[in-house]
Design an enzyme around this catalytic site. Sequence first.
Site, PDB file in Angstrom:
ATOM      1  N   SER A  87       0.850  -1.202   0.000  1.00 25.77           N
ATOM      2  CA  SER A  87       0.000   0.000   0.000  1.00 25.77           C
ATOM      3  C   SER A  87       0.880   1.246   0.000  1.00 25.77           C
ATOM      4  O   SER A  87       2.091   1.138   0.240  1.00 25.77           O
ATOM      5  CB  SER A  87      -0.847   0.007   1.294  1.00 25.77           C
ATOM      6  OG  SER A  87      -1.373   1.294   1.575  1.00 25.77           O
TER       7      SER A  87
ATOM      8  N   TYR B 245      -3.012  -0.178  10.044  1.00 25.12           N
ATOM      9  CA  TYR B 245      -2.874  -0.539   8.629  1.00 25.12           C
ATOM     10  C   TYR B 245      -1.472  -0.202   8.133  1.00 25.12           C
ATOM     11  O   TYR B 245      -0.816  -1.009   7.480  1.00 25.12           O
ATOM     12  CB  TYR B 245      -3.938   0.220   7.838  1.00 25.12           C
ATOM     13  CG  TYR B 245      -4.042  -0.086   6.368  1.00 25.12           C
ATOM     14  CD1 TYR B 245      -3.493   0.783   5.433  1.00 25.12           C
ATOM     15  CD2 TYR B 245      -4.737  -1.186   5.904  1.00 25.12           C
ATOM     16  CE1 TYR B 245      -3.619   0.543   4.074  1.00 25.12           C
ATOM     17  CE2 TYR B 245      -4.870  -1.442   4.542  1.00 25.12           C
ATOM     18  CZ  TYR B 245      -4.319  -0.574   3.632  1.00 25.12           C
ATOM     19  OH  TYR B 245      -4.446  -0.810   2.280  1.00 25.12           O
TER      20      TYR B 245
END
Length: 262
Positions: free
Chosen positions: A146, A159
């Site tokens: 990501s 995250y």
Amino acid sequence: MMNLFDLNGKVALVTGATHGLGMAMAKALAQAGATLVINGHTPDKMEKALAAYAEDGIQVKGYLFDVTKEEEVIKNLDAIEKEVGPIDILVNNAGIIKRVPMTEMDVEEFRTVVDIDLVAPFIMGRNVVKRLLKRNAGGKIINICSMMSELGRDTVGAYAAAKGGLKMLTRNMATEWAKYDIQVNGIGPGYFATEQTAPIRVNGHPFNDFIVGRTPAGRWGDPEDLAGTTIFLASKASDFVNGQVVYVDGGILATIGKPSNE
Ligand code: GCO
């Protein structure tokens, strides 16, 4: 030369492929010739997904299991290898995000995000590799990273920690397994138009305008924008590429951005 990207004769397993980026990458692998197997964890999403794949004329077998539970993973990999065939390509895509400031996040919430986004790729990866080593076969692992593998952002601490860890897990998997002709790499999607980003991609939502301005390409990514990179990292074309994260982000990581009024 195009044969380098041919996946005929290969079995590809994509986790979390009942929607969004997982489904787009899975479709691309099937369209490049791979025999496709998908993982999901909710029966209704799996049912809808199998119908969507069929609509595109894509044959696929779906397996419902929790990627964080190793005994379930082993049982399902056994079933897949018996019912479909030995797995050559693994895409660790299953993931969740919780947008909560860290001062307010429960420790259990933090653990859950790290468990699915970081520990599960470890569990899936090593169990697929054990099988590749048993049959002395090379293979491919693609970990879906990501922007948060490189950048922090308010409210996505768990995250970011997991996706940062996944970048280094990718490098260490490559370190340990490259000598067995197993290539382990990552894909770092930028900001894509998916269910996961829907809450922050609303017209007029400050983050929506920020991302469009912050992305040199000037738009949100389309899940299909991941197809080429996925096929490249799953095919012979990347046989000497190892431990890399390919960022498909419209240029976000390449630039400091510009003032919104410019
Ligand atoms: C967020 C987004 C991101 C994207 C993606 C960016 O809240 O910032 O959901 O996490 O989904 O991971 O690379």
